[in-house]
Design a protein around this motif. Structure first.
Motif, PDB file in Angstrom:
ATOM      1  N   GLY A 221       0.778  -1.232   0.000  1.00  0.00           N
ATOM      2  CA  GLY A 221       0.000   0.000   0.000  1.00  0.00           C
ATOM      3  C   GLY A 221       0.806   1.276   0.000  1.00  0.00           C
ATOM      4  N   ILE A 222       2.048   1.240  -0.501  1.00  0.00           N
ATOM      5  CA  ILE A 222       2.895   2.436  -0.443  1.00  0.00           C
ATOM      6  C   ILE A 222       3.305   2.933  -1.828  1.00  0.00           C
ATOM      7  CG2 ILE A 222       3.785   1.985   1.867  1.00  0.00           C
ATOM      8  CD1 ILE A 222       6.259   0.773   0.610  1.00  0.00           C
ATOM      9  N   LEU A 223       2.772   2.326  -2.890  1.00  0.00           N
ATOM     10  CA  LEU A 223       3.052   2.790  -4.244  1.00  0.00           C
ATOM     11  C   LEU A 223       1.752   3.088  -4.965  1.00  0.00           C
ATOM     12  CD1 LEU A 223       5.872   0.476  -5.684  1.00  0.00           C
ATOM     13  CD2 LEU A 223       6.104   2.654  -4.508  1.00  0.00           C
ATOM     14  N   ARG A 224       1.856   3.931  -5.966  1.00  0.00           N
ATOM     15  CA  ARG A 224       0.742   4.174  -6.861  1.00  0.00           C
ATOM     16  C   ARG A 224       1.293   4.356  -8.269  1.00  0.00           C
ATOM     17  NH1 ARG A 224      -2.487   9.221  -5.176  1.00  0.00           N
ATOM     18  NH2 ARG A 224      -3.383   8.955  -7.240  1.00  0.00           N
ATOM     19  N   LEU A 225       0.434   4.170  -9.257  1.00  0.00           N
ATOM     20  CA  LEU A 225       0.821   4.357 -10.652  1.00  0.00           C
ATOM     21  C   LEU A 225       0.398   5.740 -11.115  1.00  0.00           C
ATOM     22  CD1 LEU A 225      -0.137   1.032 -12.438  1.00  0.00           C
ATOM     23  CD2 LEU A 225       2.052   1.712 -11.497  1.00  0.00           C
ATOM     24  N   GLU A 226       1.218   6.306 -11.964  1.00  0.00           N
ATOM     25  CA  GLU A 226       0.909   7.595 -12.566  1.00  0.00           C
ATOM     26  C   GLU A 226       1.200   7.495 -14.060  1.00  0.00           C
ATOM     27  OE1 GLU A 226       2.600  12.180 -12.526  1.00  0.00           O
ATOM     28  OE2 GLU A 226       3.013  10.847 -10.849  1.00  0.00           O
ATOM     29  N   ARG A 227       0.212   7.814 -14.894  1.00  0.00           N
ATOM     30  CA  ARG A 227       0.381   7.746 -16.333  1.00  0.00           C
ATOM     31  C   ARG A 227       0.902   9.075 -16.866  1.00  0.00           C
ATOM     32  NH1 ARG A 227       0.438   2.827 -18.572  1.00  0.00           N
ATOM     33  NH2 ARG A 227      -0.134   3.794 -20.532  1.00  0.00           N
ATOM     34  N   ARG A 228       1.990   9.007 -17.655  1.00  0.00           N
ATOM     35  CA  ARG A 228       2.531  10.179 -18.324  1.00  0.00           C
ATOM     36  C   ARG A 228       2.729   9.808 -19.786  1.00  0.00           C
ATOM     37  NH1 ARG A 228       7.353  12.183 -14.201  1.00  0.00           N
ATOM     38  NH2 ARG A 228       6.071  12.412 -12.329  1.00  0.00           N
ATOM     39  N   GLY A 229       1.822  10.261 -20.633  1.00  0.00           N
ATOM     40  CA  GLY A 229       1.903   9.881 -22.035  1.00  0.00           C
ATOM     41  C   GLY A 229       1.748   8.382 -22.191  1.00  0.00           C
ATOM     42  N   GLN A 230       2.772   7.752 -22.782  1.00  0.00           N
ATOM     43  CA  GLN A 230       2.716   6.319 -23.043  1.00  0.00           C
ATOM     44  C   GLN A 230       3.361   5.491 -21.932  1.00  0.00           C
ATOM     45  OE1 GLN A 230       1.120   5.155 -25.617  1.00  0.00           O
ATOM     46  NE2 GLN A 230       0.736   7.073 -26.674  1.00  0.00           N
ATOM     47  N   ARG A 231       3.837   6.109 -20.872  1.00  0.00           N
ATOM     48  CA  ARG A 231       4.571   5.377 -19.842  1.00  0.00           C
ATOM     49  C   ARG A 231       3.793   5.321 -18.528  1.00  0.00           C
ATOM     50  NH1 ARG A 231       9.560   4.137 -21.563  1.00  0.00           N
ATOM     51  NH2 ARG A 231      10.660   5.496 -23.013  1.00  0.00           N
TER      52      ARG A 231
ATOM     53  N   TYR B  11       4.452   5.351 -14.601  1.00  0.00           N
ATOM     54  CA  TYR B  11       5.450   5.687 -13.597  1.00  0.00           C
ATOM     55  C   TYR B  11       5.000   5.197 -12.226  1.00  0.00           C
ATOM     56  CZ  TYR B  11       8.089   8.713 -16.756  1.00  0.00           C
ATOM     57  OH  TYR B  11       8.860   9.183 -17.789  1.00  0.00           O
ATOM     58  N   PHE B  12       5.963   4.725 -11.445  1.00  0.00           N
ATOM     59  CA  PHE B  12       5.698   4.323 -10.072  1.00  0.00           C
ATOM     60  C   PHE B  12       6.046   5.485  -9.151  1.00  0.00           C
ATOM     61  CE2 PHE B  12       6.898   0.450 -12.388  1.00  0.00           C
ATOM     62  CZ  PHE B  12       5.706  -0.259 -12.256  1.00  0.00           C
ATOM     63  N   GLN B  13       5.136   5.779  -8.268  1.00  0.00           N
ATOM     64  CA  GLN B  13       5.307   6.903  -7.358  1.00  0.00           C
ATOM     65  C   GLN B  13       5.110   6.420  -5.935  1.00  0.00           C
ATOM     66  OE1 GLN B  13       2.585  10.110  -8.049  1.00  0.00           O
ATOM     67  NE2 GLN B  13       3.802  11.595  -6.931  1.00  0.00           N
ATOM     68  N   ILE B  14       6.025   6.792  -5.058  1.00  0.00           N
ATOM     69  CA  ILE B  14       5.927   6.348  -3.672  1.00  0.00           C
ATOM     70  C   ILE B  14       4.985   7.262  -2.900  1.00  0.00           C
ATOM     71  CG2 ILE B  14       7.887   7.725  -2.837  1.00  0.00           C
ATOM     72  CD1 ILE B  14       8.603   5.272  -1.096  1.00  0.00           C
ATOM     73  N   GLN B  15       4.167   6.670  -2.078  1.00  0.00           N
ATOM     74  CA  GLN B  15       3.285   7.438  -1.200  1.00  0.00           C
ATOM     75  C   GLN B  15       4.032   7.653   0.123  1.00  0.00           C
ATOM     76  OE1 GLN B  15      -1.117   6.860  -2.071  1.00  0.00           O
ATOM     77  NE2 GLN B  15      -0.434   4.749  -1.898  1.00  0.00           N
ATOM     78  N   SER B  16       4.867   8.682   0.111  1.00  0.00           N
ATOM     79  CA  SER B  16       5.802   8.877   1.216  1.00  0.00           C
ATOM     80  C   SER B  16       5.100   9.135   2.543  1.00  0.00           C
ATOM     81  CB  SER B  16       6.757  10.031   0.893  1.00  0.00           C
ATOM     82  OG  SER B  16       6.044  11.214   0.588  1.00  0.00           O
ATOM     83  N   GLU B  17       4.002   9.874   2.518  1.00  0.00           N
ATOM     84  CA  GLU B  17       3.300  10.150   3.772  1.00  0.00           C
ATOM     85  C   GLU B  17       2.708   8.870   4.367  1.00  0.00           C
ATOM     86  OE1 GLU B  17       3.354  12.904   5.502  1.00  0.00           O
ATOM     87  OE2 GLU B  17       4.689  13.700   3.966  1.00  0.00           O
ATOM     88  N   ALA B  18       2.146   8.021   3.513  1.00  0.00           N
ATOM     89  CA  ALA B  18       1.597   6.753   3.999  1.00  0.00           C
ATOM     90  C   ALA B  18       2.702   5.873   4.567  1.00  0.00           C
ATOM     91  CB  ALA B  18       0.879   6.028   2.860  1.00  0.00           C
ATOM     92  N   LEU B  19       3.847   5.822   3.876  1.00  0.00           N
ATOM     93  CA  LEU B  19       4.974   5.026   4.360  1.00  0.00           C
ATOM     94  C   LEU B  19       5.476   5.555   5.687  1.00  0.00           C
ATOM     95  CD1 LEU B  19       7.196   2.917   4.083  1.00  0.00           C
ATOM     96  CD2 LEU B  19       8.437   4.504   2.606  1.00  0.00           C
ATOM     97  N   ARG B  20       5.633   6.860   5.770  1.00  0.00           N
ATOM     98  CA  ARG B  20       6.145   7.472   7.013  1.00  0.00           C
ATOM     99  C   ARG B  20       5.186   7.211   8.177  1.00  0.00           C
ATOM    100  NH1 ARG B  20       6.761  12.039   5.110  1.00  0.00           N
ATOM    101  NH2 ARG B  20       8.977  11.876   4.584  1.00  0.00           N
ATOM    102  N   ALA B  21       3.887   7.323   7.916  1.00  0.00           N
ATOM    103  CA  ALA B  21       2.910   7.104   8.987  1.00  0.00           C
ATOM    104  C   ALA B  21       2.949   5.666   9.487  1.00  0.00           C
ATOM    105  CB  ALA B  21       1.511   7.457   8.484  1.00  0.00           C
ATOM    106  N   LEU B  22       3.031   4.703   8.564  1.00  0.00           N
ATOM    107  CA  LEU B  22       3.078   3.296   8.959  1.00  0.00           C
ATOM    108  C   LEU B  22       4.342   2.986   9.755  1.00  0.00           C
ATOM    109  CD1 LEU B  22       1.781   1.674   5.663  1.00  0.00           C
ATOM    110  CD2 LEU B  22       0.663   1.525   7.888  1.00  0.00           C
ATOM    111  N   LEU B  23       5.467   3.539   9.335  1.00  0.00           N
ATOM    112  CA  LEU B  23       6.725   3.303  10.049  1.00  0.00           C
ATOM    113  C   LEU B  23       6.695   3.946  11.438  1.00  0.00           C
ATOM    114  CD1 LEU B  23       9.315   3.788   7.164  1.00  0.00           C
ATOM    115  CD2 LEU B  23       8.704   1.642   8.307  1.00  0.00           C
ATOM    116  N   ASP B  24       6.147   5.176  11.525  1.00  0.00           N
ATOM    117  CA  ASP B  24       6.068   5.856  12.820  1.00  0.00           C
ATOM    118  C   ASP B  24       5.156   5.102  13.782  1.00  0.00           C
ATOM    119  OD1 ASP B  24       7.786   7.803  12.011  1.00  0.00           O
ATOM    120  OD2 ASP B  24       6.254   9.325  11.596  1.00  0.00           O
TER     121      ASP B  24
END
Length: 378
Positions: free
Chosen positions: A329-339, A341-354
């Motif tokens: 639950g710490i990644l999401r996809l982002e479409r840019r043109g034909q590609r 991209y994987f984007q990290i959900q840094s706030e979600a990751l930080r909250a889970l770790l904290d």
């Protein structure tokens, strides 16, 4: 304005998954394990061989035919799907087959590039070895597909029709009611991109067009199909398929859905126990490759081929690790043109770790005695 998912309750998704389960029954666990093993045991040797060739791997050529399901005109039933596959132009069929492999780099995929390979074994081998890096059975099978695509397509259609008539048509009535119920719930929930998503969908991010398909045979798991080609998958069609498949067990145990009867196992990703969620996160992080991927994604969103090149690993390796991180639950996809991209959900990751750190190191509500023996003897 965000767009809603296209909810597709076509039986095609369950058909293709069923063929994959039977092609590799030793890897099936849970509700459909016995069915997969018993079905596999009834196959004749030649049918088992053909099924294994087309569906014996997660990224096998037959499995990527799922990309055709959303574009089937009219009723999205199995006969219509088979008709669409049969009339798919040869370049589109070849592009679909090539995209079944984990692409480390984007190979030439224009119609003339692919048509030039037909009948030329040497050119096909050079193409596969240069761009796809396949080995063993997958390489041999794709060579035959590219050399003689029409013969390969007839073989694929033959095994699809055989399996549907011999096994799936009998199974489908028992699946339909549950799949339709899940589809109705998904439609009512009106999930939209990029917001209003449940936890199991939160990683896919924005996308212009996305299909959400419930599958009974997927249990409480999820799976996503997308591709990273530098062009549309099919000629003459602006089609960048993103198909999120979700098991009906997960859908029908979501908050707000009242199941009329029966009992379903709670999905792992929505466990009410936060400790289970933290354990899953730490399990996903407990790999050097995945930590390096996260470090690169902290710098900026990246696409799969870019990650593979930066880390000097195969596209298949990146795909495996991205899947594990996505399930946490710490990644999401982002479409840019034909590609993609994987984007990290840094706030979600930080909250889970904290939260997990506080659980381990801060004062507990029910502390353990400093000396357990003192408690016993007191």
């Amino acid at each position: 304005m965000s767009k809603p998912f296209l909810i597709d309750v076509s039986p095609v998704y369950d058909l293709l998954l069923a063929m994959g389960l039977v092609a590799r029954p030793s890897q099936v666990k849970g509700r459909w394990e016995i069915w997969a093993r018993e079905t596999a045991s009834t196959l004749e040797l030649e049918q088992a061989r053909r099924l294994s060739h087309w569906f014996g791997d997660v990224s096998a050529p037959g499995a990527v035919c799922v990309a055709i399901a959303p574009i089937v005109p009219g009723a999205h039933d199995i006969p219509a799907f088979l008709t669409e596959l049969e009339r798919l132009p040869v370049p589109d069929f070849l592009r679909l087959m090539v995209s079944s492999s984990e692409l480390a780099v984007t190979p030439p995929m224009q119609a003339h590039d692919l048509l030039a390979l037909i009948g030329d074994r040497r050119a096909v081998r050079e193409y596969i070895d240069r761009y796809l890096g396949l080995t063993g059975r997958q390489r041999s099978h794709l060579i035959q597909i590219l050399i003689d695509p029409e013969s390969a397509r007839r073989d694929l259609l033959g095994i699809l029709r055989f399996f549907a008539a011999s096994y799936f048509d009998e199974l489908e009535p028992s699946l339909r009611e549950e799949r339709v119920a899940a589809g109705e719930h998904l439609t009512k929930a009106a999930y939209r991109l990029p917001d209003a998503l449940p936890e199991w969908l939160s990683w896919i991010g924005e996308h212009e067009s996305a299909t959400l398909a419930p599958l009974v045979l997927l249990g409480n798991q999820t799976a996503t199909y997308y591709h990273e080609l530098d062009r549309s998958l099919f000629d003459g069609m602006d089609f960048e398929p993103l198909i999120s498949m979700v098991g009906t067990e997960r859908v029908l145990t979501e908050p707000g859905y009242a199941r009329r009867s029966g009992r379903l196992r709670p999905p792992a990703l929505t466990s009410p126990d936060p400790v289970e969620r933290w354990a899953q996160l730490h399990a996903a992080l407990a790999d050097p490759t995945r930590l390096r991927i996260l470090r690169l994604l902290m710098e900026s969103p990246r696409y799969g081929q870019e990650l593979a090149a930066l880390m000097s690993v195969s596209g298949a390796t990146i795909s495996h690790h991205i899947s594990e991180l996505s399930r946490a639950g710490i990644l999401r996809l982002e479409r840019r043109g034909q590609r993609t991209y994987f984007q990290i959900q840094s706030e979600a990751l930080r909250a889970l770790l904290d939260e997990s750190r506080r659980y381990l190191f801060e004062t507990a509500s029910d502390p353990t005695p400093e000396n357990p023996k003192d408690e016993v003897t007191s």
